[in-house]
Scaffold this active site. Structure first.
Site, PDB file in Angstrom:
ATOM      1  N   PHE A 310       0.126  -6.795 -24.386  1.00 56.15           N
ATOM      2  CA  PHE A 310       0.902  -5.575 -24.147  1.00 56.15           C
ATOM      3  C   PHE A 310       1.286  -5.440 -22.677  1.00 56.15           C
ATOM      4  CE2 PHE A 310      -2.141  -4.813 -27.531  1.00 56.15           C
ATOM      5  CZ  PHE A 310      -1.367  -4.294 -28.542  1.00 56.15           C
ATOM      6  N   ASP A 311       2.515  -5.017 -22.440  1.00 57.20           N
ATOM      7  CA  ASP A 311       2.870  -4.458 -21.145  1.00 57.20           C
ATOM      8  C   ASP A 311       2.223  -3.070 -21.099  1.00 57.20           C
ATOM      9  OD1 ASP A 311       4.347  -3.965 -18.692  1.00 57.20           O
ATOM     10  OD2 ASP A 311       5.596  -2.647 -19.909  1.00 57.20           O
ATOM     11  N   LYS A 312       1.902  -2.583 -19.911  1.00 64.29           N
ATOM     12  CA  LYS A 312       1.221  -1.285 -19.838  1.00 64.29           C
ATOM     13  C   LYS A 312       2.208  -0.114 -19.824  1.00 64.29           C
ATOM     14  CE  LYS A 312      -0.549   0.322 -15.963  1.00 64.29           C
ATOM     15  NZ  LYS A 312       0.069   1.679 -15.797  1.00 64.29           N
ATOM     16  N   THR A 313       3.037  -0.068 -18.792  1.00 63.97           N
ATOM     17  CA  THR A 313       3.904   1.095 -18.596  1.00 63.97           C
ATOM     18  C   THR A 313       5.017   1.146 -19.634  1.00 63.97           C
ATOM     19  OG1 THR A 313       3.469   0.933 -16.226  1.00 63.97           O
ATOM     20  CG2 THR A 313       5.308   2.317 -16.905  1.00 63.97           C
ATOM     21  N   VAL A 507       4.288  -7.249 -26.609  1.00 65.76           N
ATOM     22  CA  VAL A 507       4.905  -5.937 -26.827  1.00 65.76           C
ATOM     23  C   VAL A 507       5.336  -5.365 -25.482  1.00 65.76           C
ATOM     24  CG1 VAL A 507       4.638  -3.684 -27.920  1.00 65.76           C
ATOM     25  CG2 VAL A 507       3.256  -5.608 -28.719  1.00 65.76           C
TER      26      VAL A 507
END
Length: 617
Positions: A310-313, A507
């Protein structure tokens, strides 16, 4: 002529059924054998014509199709004067094709529903200021449109005037109406449930979000998975093999009826149709739930994934940083916050916007001699006071003394994953604010569902500092967390995982996520992300609804299992039928064709179960 006959297949099927009924009534009721025989002959000839045309078309492109097998079998039965068998076989084959087409049309209902929702007209503002109804093709970017209560939004656009509530279920899958006012974005195909608004057209036609959804789902349903390509290759060799087997049986047994029966029973109809119907139904279910699966190949890979990155922001978090903690080291709080807000209004940095939003509307002070310190913050003069706003490095650069309490607060704020904004006035620290992005509501539960569905590794990659990323990972129970990651670092990390043999899904939602989305076996884009991210992804979650992710994974697993079930059913039926020819006395062409068509119906109905799939709680 061929087109005309094939277009009347259903009518021929009905006539064949009537002739077969007449034959049996004549034979059993009136003992009139001539009428019975001629009725069966006509039914056989009528029935075999469309099948023979399809067989001819297949042979022209060097494909030995099921139609070839049935045509040869029917001609053989006709030559040995077994008119009853030939008539029943052609009727069952045509009737099976009718049931197959009708059922497939139902599985494609998601596309039909989408296209029916597409707007056809719009109220367009003319040069004299009046509004006129025009075809949707006549609307251009920049046109002003009027939308009244109950009408469909004709384009993707921005509200100019008016307010109302819009049902966005066709885009987001959510039935709860969304409030819209000036400057709100609206989507084509959604419905204004109440109110009247004027909008300016930003995207029209196929470029609208709705248009792209239809295009993506149509492309996905027309694509072929690895399983379908295998079955195509299998059928290419299997059908001639059945012909050879039938010929060999005839040579050794000299029983032409037995050879013809093998031709009929060996038809792999259920095998050919079973996997596509599962694929179409699975993609249709996804479209109805706001999940765009771009092709059946995606279903195969997605169902087997073991690592999700996953990307965070904007993915795990909302992507809208807000002030979470603050400490004030001054008595004149109102003035200090006024100075801070006035300086931050000079910046378009996300942290500055968060501070201004937190402080709220107030009369700004006059700001002079603004100096932007790269990587540090802003130094300015406000009402004769020197104000510095930025990080710890800027405070040290400005020789601002940080007390033990301030340092302890800074350490505490950083431990909580905050980005820091410090404010000094005339050389003294006056305020400390901690700003952090908020985790999406419900994400923790959704990640637990992903683990239950078999995802072994949940990894977050972010360009944010490691402390912040670690905090998010601990709160959400992720397997790994890596901060300070540039786009190329994320792509390299995904390559390393793939080299270890892991099937990886990524994602994300931003332009910087595009390389990783394209590189991962399954790229999953949040629907409110950039166009580049959506175009390079394999799966799109409409309206950036993270809760759709577990449904998407569960759906692909159910679809892959459904494909396997259909293959087993199809192959099993053919093997049982062929074995029955050699080891039983009751098997004949009519019974075999009846079982064969029933197996086609079974795999279709099994595939259609996916249309009702819901993730178990």
């Amino acid at each position: 002529m061929q087109k005309l006959i094939l277009g009347r297949k259903n009518h021929i099927t009905i006539v064949s059924a009537i002739l077969i009924i007449i034959a049996y009534v004549s034979r059993l009721g009136f003992q009139n054998e001539p009428i019975a025989i001629w009725s069966l002959i006509i039914a056989s000839v009528l029935g075999v014509i469309p099948i023979a045309i399809q067989a001819y078309q297949a042979l022209r492109v060097k494909v030995v199709s099921i139609d070839v097998l049935v045509t040869i079998a029917v001609i053989g039965a006709f030559l040995i004067r077994n008119y009853e068998e030939s008539a029943i076989v052609t009727f069952l084959f045509l009737f099976g094709a009718y049931l197959e087409q009708r059922t497939l049309n139902k599985t494609r209902s998601a596309i039909k529903e989408l296209t029916e929702m597409a707007p056809e007209v719009a109220l367009k503002q003319l040069k004299n200021g009046e509004f006129e109804e025009v075809a949707i093709e006549e609307v251009d970017i920049g046109d002003i449109l009027l939308v009244k209560t109950g009408a469909k939004i004709p384009v993707d656009g921005t509200v100019l005037t008016g307010e109302g509530h819009i049902n966005e279920a066709s885009i987001t899958g959510e039935a709860v109406p969304v409030s819209k006012k000036k400057d709100s974005g609206v989507y084509a195909g959604t419905i204004l449930e109440n109110g009247t608004i004027q909008i300016t057209a930003d995207r029209v036609g196929e470029d609208t979000t709705f248009g792209k959804i239809i295009e993506l789902v149509e492309e996905a349903q027309d694509s072929k998975s690895e399983a379908e390509r295998f079955i195509d290759r299998f059928s290419k060799y299997y059908t001639p093999a059945v012909l050879v087997l039938s010929f060999i049986v005839w040579i050794f047994s000299r029983d032409i009826e037995l050879a013809i029966t093998i031709l009929v029973l060996g038809c792999p109809g259920a095998l050919v149709i079973g996997v596509p119907v599962s694929n179409v139904a699975g993609i249709g279910n996804g479209a109805r739930h706001g999940i765009l699966l771009k092709g059946s190949e995606v279903i195969s890979d997605f169902s087997r994934l073991d690592t999700m990155v996953f990307d965070k922001t904007g993915t795990l978090t909302i992507g809208n940083p807000k002030v979470a903690d603050k400490e004030i080291y001054a008595d004149n709080v109102y003035e200090v916050l006024g100075y801070l807000a006035s300086v931050e209004k000079e910046s378009d940095h996300p942290l500055a916007k968060a501070v201004v939003e937190y402080i709220g509307d107030r009369e700004p002070f006059r700001v002079e001699k603004t100096e932007v310190v790269k990587g540090g913050g802003i130094v300015a003069h406000v009402e004769g006071h020197k104000v510095a706003v930025g990080n710890v490095a800027l405070m040290e650069q400005e020789n601002i003394l940080l007390s033990e309490k301030a340092r302890a607060d800074i350490a505490r704020f950083e431990k909580n994953g905050n980005s820091l904004v410090l404010t000094s006035v005339d050389g003294e620290l006056k305020a400390l604010m901690g700003i952090r992005d908020q985790i999406r509501p419900g994400v923790k539960d959704d990640l637990k569902k992903l683990k239950k569905l078999g995802v072994k590794n949940l990894v977050v990659l972010s360009g944010d500092n490691q402390g912040t990323v670690d905090l998010v990972a601990r709160e959400l129970g992720l397997t790994e967390a890596h901060g300070h990651m540039l786009p190329e670092d994320k792509a390299t990390y995904i390559k390393e995982l793939q080299e270890k043999g892991q099937i990886v899904a990524f994602v994300g939602d931003g332009v910087n996520d595009s390389p990783s989305l394209a590189l991962a076996q399954i790229g999953i884009a949040m629907g409110n992300g950039t166009d580049v991210a959506i175009e390079t992804s394999d799966v799109v979650l409409m309206n950036s609804d993270f809760s759709r992710l577990p449904h998407a994974l569960g759906l692909t697993k159910a679809t892959a299992n459904n494909m396997l079930q259909n293959i087993i059913i199809a192959v099993g039926v053919v093997l049982v039928l062929l074995a029955s020819v050699f080891f039983s006395k009751w098997m004949n062409m009519s019974i075999g064709m009846l079982v064969h068509e029933a197996s086609i119906l079974v795999v279709i109905l099994n595939g259609m179960r996916l249309l009702r799939y819901k993730l178990r709680k």
